[in-house]
Design a protein around this motif. Sequence first.
Motif, PDB file in Angstrom:
ATOM      1  N   GLU A  16       0.830  -1.221   0.000  1.00 39.25           N
ATOM      2  CA  GLU A  16       0.000   0.000   0.000  1.00 39.25           C
ATOM      3  C   GLU A  16       0.853   1.256   0.000  1.00 39.25           C
ATOM      4  O   GLU A  16       0.420   2.305  -0.471  1.00 39.25           O
ATOM      5  N   ALA A  17       2.080   1.134   0.493  1.00 41.62           N
ATOM      6  CA  ALA A  17       2.998   2.286   0.477  1.00 41.62           C
ATOM      7  C   ALA A  17       3.699   2.389  -0.884  1.00 41.62           C
ATOM      8  O   ALA A  17       4.670   3.140  -1.016  1.00 41.62           O
ATOM      9  N   GLU A  18       3.207   1.625  -1.858  1.00 42.63           N
ATOM     10  CA  GLU A  18       3.730   1.671  -3.235  1.00 42.63           C
ATOM     11  C   GLU A  18       5.168   1.166  -3.346  1.00 42.63           C
ATOM     12  O   GLU A  18       5.907   1.582  -4.233  1.00 42.63           O
ATOM     13  N   ASN A  19       5.565   0.257  -2.437  1.00 43.43           N
ATOM     14  CA  ASN A  19       6.872  -0.386  -2.590  1.00 43.43           C
ATOM     15  C   ASN A  19       6.747  -1.533  -3.575  1.00 43.43           C
ATOM     16  O   ASN A  19       5.674  -2.130  -3.702  1.00 43.43           O
ATOM     17  N   LYS A  20       7.846  -1.872  -4.227  1.00 36.63           N
ATOM     18  CA  LYS A  20       7.845  -3.039  -5.105  1.00 36.63           C
ATOM     19  C   LYS A  20       8.296  -4.270  -4.320  1.00 36.63           C
ATOM     20  O   LYS A  20       9.281  -4.217  -3.560  1.00 36.63           O
ATOM     21  N   VAL A  21       7.590  -5.369  -4.546  1.00 38.67           N
ATOM     22  CA  VAL A  21       7.959  -6.641  -3.929  1.00 38.67           C
ATOM     23  C   VAL A  21       9.014  -7.272  -4.841  1.00 38.67           C
ATOM     24  O   VAL A  21       8.835  -7.310  -6.062  1.00 38.67           O
ATOM     25  N   GLU A  22      10.108  -7.745  -4.263  1.00 38.84           N
ATOM     26  CA  GLU A  22      11.176  -8.361  -5.056  1.00 38.84           C
ATOM     27  C   GLU A  22      11.257  -9.864  -4.737  1.00 38.84           C
ATOM     28  O   GLU A  22      10.752 -10.303  -3.697  1.00 38.84           O
ATOM     29  N   PRO A  23      11.901 -10.642  -5.628  1.00 39.89           N
ATOM     30  CA  PRO A  23      11.875 -12.106  -5.468  1.00 39.89           C
ATOM     31  C   PRO A  23      12.289 -12.616  -4.090  1.00 39.89           C
ATOM     32  O   PRO A  23      11.733 -13.601  -3.614  1.00 39.89           O
ATOM     33  N   CYS A 141       2.302  -1.766 -15.523  1.00 37.60           N
ATOM     34  CA  CYS A 141       3.626  -1.155 -15.246  1.00 37.60           C
ATOM     35  C   CYS A 141       3.695  -0.744 -13.776  1.00 37.60           C
ATOM     36  O   CYS A 141       4.763  -0.606 -13.205  1.00 37.60           O
ATOM     37  N   ARG A 142       2.534  -0.518 -13.155  1.00 39.35           N
ATOM     38  CA  ARG A 142       2.483  -0.106 -11.748  1.00 39.35           C
ATOM     39  C   ARG A 142       2.130  -1.271 -10.816  1.00 39.35           C
ATOM     40  O   ARG A 142       1.771  -1.069  -9.659  1.00 39.35           O
ATOM     41  N   THR A 143       2.233  -2.495 -11.344  1.00 39.81           N
ATOM     42  CA  THR A 143       1.911  -3.653 -10.495  1.00 39.81           C
ATOM     43  C   THR A 143       2.921  -3.739  -9.342  1.00 39.81           C
ATOM     44  O   THR A 143       4.046  -3.235  -9.464  1.00 39.81           O
ATOM     45  N   SER A 144       2.531  -4.403  -8.253  1.00 37.63           N
ATOM     46  CA  SER A 144       3.410  -4.387  -7.078  1.00 37.63           C
ATOM     47  C   SER A 144       4.620  -5.316  -7.194  1.00 37.63           C
ATOM     48  O   SER A 144       5.565  -5.180  -6.427  1.00 37.63           O
ATOM     49  N   TYR A 145       4.611  -6.266  -8.116  1.00 32.28           N
ATOM     50  CA  TYR A 145       5.763  -7.189  -8.197  1.00 32.28           C
ATOM     51  C   TYR A 145       6.826  -6.605  -9.138  1.00 32.28           C
ATOM     52  O   TYR A 145       6.577  -6.445 -10.339  1.00 32.28           O
ATOM     53  N   GLY A 146       7.988  -6.316  -8.584  1.00 36.31           N
ATOM     54  CA  GLY A 146       9.045  -5.615  -9.316  1.00 36.31           C
ATOM     55  C   GLY A 146       9.388  -6.203 -10.681  1.00 36.31           C
ATOM     56  O   GLY A 146       9.313  -5.498 -11.703  1.00 36.31           O
ATOM     57  N   PRO A 147       9.744  -7.498 -10.768  1.00 35.38           N
ATOM     58  CA  PRO A 147      10.151  -8.035 -12.077  1.00 35.38           C
ATOM     59  C   PRO A 147       9.037  -7.955 -13.134  1.00 35.38           C
ATOM     60  O   PRO A 147       9.316  -7.707 -14.307  1.00 35.38           O
ATOM     61  N   TYR A 148       7.790  -8.115 -12.717  1.00 37.64           N
ATOM     62  CA  TYR A 148       6.664  -8.033 -13.674  1.00 37.64           C
ATOM     63  C   TYR A 148       6.511  -6.589 -14.152  1.00 37.64           C
ATOM     64  O   TYR A 148       6.375  -6.314 -15.339  1.00 37.64           O
ATOM     65  N   SER A 149       6.581  -5.679 -13.198  1.00 41.21           N
ATOM     66  CA  SER A 149       6.414  -4.272 -13.521  1.00 41.21           C
ATOM     67  C   SER A 149       7.510  -3.805 -14.489  1.00 41.21           C
ATOM     68  O   SER A 149       7.239  -3.123 -15.477  1.00 41.21           O
ATOM     69  N   ARG A 150       8.743  -4.231 -14.247  1.00 42.49           N
ATOM     70  CA  ARG A 150       9.837  -3.791 -15.126  1.00 42.49           C
ATOM     71  C   ARG A 150       9.711  -4.401 -16.520  1.00 42.49           C
ATOM     72  O   ARG A 150       9.995  -3.746 -17.534  1.00 42.49           O
ATOM     73  N   ALA A 151       9.263  -5.655 -16.583  1.00 37.73           N
ATOM     74  CA  ALA A 151       9.067  -6.282 -17.906  1.00 37.73           C
ATOM     75  C   ALA A 151       7.997  -5.506 -18.684  1.00 37.73           C
ATOM     76  O   ALA A 151       8.114  -5.281 -19.893  1.00 37.73           O
ATOM     77  N   MET A 152       6.964  -5.048 -17.958  1.00 39.56           N
ATOM     78  CA  MET A 152       5.852  -4.345 -18.615  1.00 39.56           C
ATOM     79  C   MET A 152       6.276  -3.009 -19.217  1.00 39.56           C
ATOM     80  O   MET A 152       5.781  -2.616 -20.273  1.00 39.56           O
ATOM     81  N   VAL A 153       7.203  -2.329 -18.558  1.00 41.55           N
ATOM     82  CA  VAL A 153       7.635  -1.022 -19.063  1.00 41.55           C
ATOM     83  C   VAL A 153       8.221  -1.199 -20.458  1.00 41.55           C
ATOM     84  O   VAL A 153       7.886  -0.501 -21.411  1.00 41.55           O
ATOM     85  N   ARG A 154       9.067  -2.195 -20.598  1.00 47.07           N
ATOM     86  CA  ARG A 154       9.718  -2.434 -21.888  1.00 47.07           C
ATOM     87  C   ARG A 154       8.696  -2.929 -22.926  1.00 47.07           C
ATOM     88  O   ARG A 154       8.701  -2.496 -24.067  1.00 47.07           O
ATOM     89  N   ILE A 155       7.839  -3.826 -22.507  1.00 47.49           N
ATOM     90  CA  ILE A 155       6.861  -4.394 -23.431  1.00 47.49           C
ATOM     91  C   ILE A 155       5.928  -3.294 -23.967  1.00 47.49           C
ATOM     92  O   ILE A 155       5.605  -3.267 -25.151  1.00 47.49           O
ATOM     93  N   CYS A 156       5.535  -2.382 -23.103  1.00 55.52           N
ATOM     94  CA  CYS A 156       4.605  -1.313 -23.530  1.00 55.52           C
ATOM     95  C   CYS A 156       5.195  -0.461 -24.642  1.00 55.52           C
ATOM     96  O   CYS A 156       4.480  -0.033 -25.546  1.00 55.52           O
TER      97      CYS A 156
END
Length: 323
Positions: A16-23, A141-156
């Motif tokens: 909720e604090a907009e942190n990214k969850v990492e593996p 791109c704003r999803t909470s899981y870091g690796p998914y969010s970063r993949a989305m930025v490039r894909i978009c």
Amino acid sequence: MGETHSIEDRFQAFVEAENKVEPKHWMPDGYRKTLVRQISQHAHSEVVGMLPEANWITRAPSLRSKLILLAKVQDEAGHGLYLYSAAETLGTSRDEMIGDLLSGKAKYSSIFNYPTLTWADMGAIGWLVDGAAIANQVMLCRTSYGPYSRAMVRICKEESFHQRQGYEIMMTLAKGTPEQKEMAQDALNRWWWPSIMMFGPSDENSPNSAQSMKWRIKRKSNDELRQEFIDKTVPQAEFIGLTIPDPDLKWNEEKGQHDFGPINWEEFFQVIAGNGPCNAERLEARRKAHEEGAWVREAAAAYAQKQSARSASSAKSAQSSAA
Ligand code: BYC
């Protein structure tokens, strides 16, 4: 004494604090499971999504359009790879995910179970399917899981090129001969409703949405994204003189959005249950490609083994010469 918070509560506060969850972070089992399901299904969609378009590479009407389509289809393979890698960070192997696709256990996007009958379908897919995918993926791109969010930025970034490629095809056909315009209209007629369905069931019938929104995996609901897509696409159709095949579609001044007609959910649920026009053909093509690629996987594994044996033996000899 301060309040004690469970690890689940702390995780919830963290997202909720907009942190990214990492593996390596602690995460609830359900969070991990939801992500593996969604990211692997997303990866499968990219890979299965290559099939309807690849069908037209040899029949593209010019060298320019062939090169662009080829590049687009290759981009989809790349998207699949980033996404499988993102899902693997959650501890599920790529072999297992692909096994679930080939056995029919895992889903992939409903949209790829429809046939591509004419060149105009390449336009409709780029314009509508990639357009719908962008609406969904900009949110991810704003999803909470870091690796998914970063993949989305490039894909978009790549998807917006795809969307323009499709719209350009539609625009060219719509400005062409009456037969070409008719071909574009026919493609729009066939792809409109399946594209609207891509966003998933309506919010009241979406079993995963509430929890996914709470965990900030999804940031907008299926219906919100569907509405955004419709509002953005209607003026694009008007601009090129094509008609959206929905007699109930009209601008609602009060709401500041379009009203639209009923969606055929029966068709959607049939398609995701495996009974769409091309489900069997798509899975068959993937199974064949997987079998035919076995030698590549074996060769890569044998090479990796040779390399690791070589580096282990050189490390050993370095150790003994040091001693
Ligand atoms: N097709 O509770 P819900 C591309 C399933 S590829 C099939 O709302 P959720 C491209 C859903 O999985 C872009 N199944 O689920 C590539 C769930 O079943 P399970 C693909 C669907 O996950 C090549 C059940 O229905 N994009 O752009 O909260 C060339 C209930 O749904 C569909 C993505 O994959 C569907 N359309 O929300 C050109 C985006 N919709 O798993 C272009 C990532 C729903 O419980 N995914 N289902 O058995 C998402 O954002 C979400 O997973 C969804 C669904 C919005 C799709």
